[in-house]
Design an enzyme around this catalytic site. Structure first.
Site, PDB file in Angstrom:
ATOM      1  N   GLU A 186       7.981 -34.149   3.919  1.00 27.09           N
ATOM      2  CA  GLU A 186       6.733 -34.300   3.189  1.00 27.09           C
ATOM      3  C   GLU A 186       5.662 -34.578   4.236  1.00 27.09           C
ATOM      4  O   GLU A 186       5.866 -35.392   5.136  1.00 27.09           O
ATOM      5  CB  GLU A 186       6.782 -35.458   2.200  1.00 27.09           C
ATOM      6  CG  GLU A 186       7.731 -35.238   1.044  1.00 27.09           C
ATOM      7  CD  GLU A 186       7.740 -36.413   0.089  1.00 27.09           C
ATOM      8  OE1 GLU A 186       7.137 -36.291  -0.995  1.00 27.09           O
ATOM      9  OE2 GLU A 186       8.347 -37.444   0.438  1.00 27.09           O
ATOM     10  N   GLU A 239      17.277 -37.872  -5.150  1.00 28.50           N
ATOM     11  CA  GLU A 239      16.282 -36.968  -4.568  1.00 28.50           C
ATOM     12  C   GLU A 239      16.351 -37.114  -3.062  1.00 28.50           C
ATOM     13  O   GLU A 239      16.375 -38.232  -2.543  1.00 28.50           O
ATOM     14  CB  GLU A 239      14.882 -37.325  -5.066  1.00 28.50           C
ATOM     15  CG  GLU A 239      13.785 -36.490  -4.464  1.00 28.50           C
ATOM     16  CD  GLU A 239      12.400 -36.900  -4.933  1.00 28.50           C
ATOM     17  OE1 GLU A 239      11.466 -36.815  -4.110  1.00 28.50           O
ATOM     18  OE2 GLU A 239      12.241 -37.293  -6.109  1.00 28.50           O
TER      19      GLU A 239
END
Length: 170
Positions: free
Chosen positions: A53, A48
């Site tokens: 974020e 990932e």
């Protein structure tokens, strides 16, 4: 936006111009998942790559991270960064990007390098690099969870993560 089963790629520069929302419990993200996840390979073995974020409760900090079997969850490898002058990410659009090749990943924000992950160094110090295969893109606005915490009465609904564009260069 989820390009799984529609578009995947190996290596290149991927970028998106995004304006994130502010509010407790909001969790906007721009990330990539190993395409073999769609064939049943479990996370984190597929890899990932979190390009961006931001937690709605702290819109002055952005995070970029990679997750693999030897480093995942809270043990992911990455970094956090802020805007010049302690500016707020939710006040305007910003361009988050990752230049990904066989040697690693270089993250940038508004054209400024903010983090470099070197494949050889990570393999020497943390464990195998599992990012040399096709990935697909995801842009999402999650609500709640262990990391962002729950929404509350002050959280604006509806909340929106605005995306001006997403580009992949190969």
């Amino acid at each position: 936006m989820n390009t799984g089963d529609k578009f995947e790629f190996t290596y290149g520069r991927v970028e998106a111009r995004i304006k994130v929302p502010k509010g407790n419990g909001l969790w906007p993200a721009f990330w990539m998942m190993g395409a073999d996840f769609l064939d049943g390979r479990p996370w984190p073995y597929n890899g990932e790559v979190d390009i961006m974020e931001v937690l709605g409760k702290d819109v002055k900090t952005s995070y970029s991270t990679v997750h693999a079997p030897a480093y995942n969850g809270g043990g992911g490898i990455g970094g956090l960064y802020t805007l010049p002058g302690d500016a707020d990410y939710s006040d305007d659009f910003h361009v988050w990007a990752a230049h990904w090749d066989s040697k690693g990943i270089v993250y940038s924000l508004d054209g400024r390098t903010v983090l470099t992950l070197d494949k050889a160094r990570i393999e020497q110090t943390r464990g195998p690099w599992v990012f040399d295969h096709p990935f697909y893109l995801i842009l999402n606005l999650a609500v709640g969870g262990d990391w962002p915490g729950p929404p509350d009465a002050s959280t604006p609904f509806p909340a929106k993560m605005l995306v001006d564009y997403v580009r992949v260069y190969q």
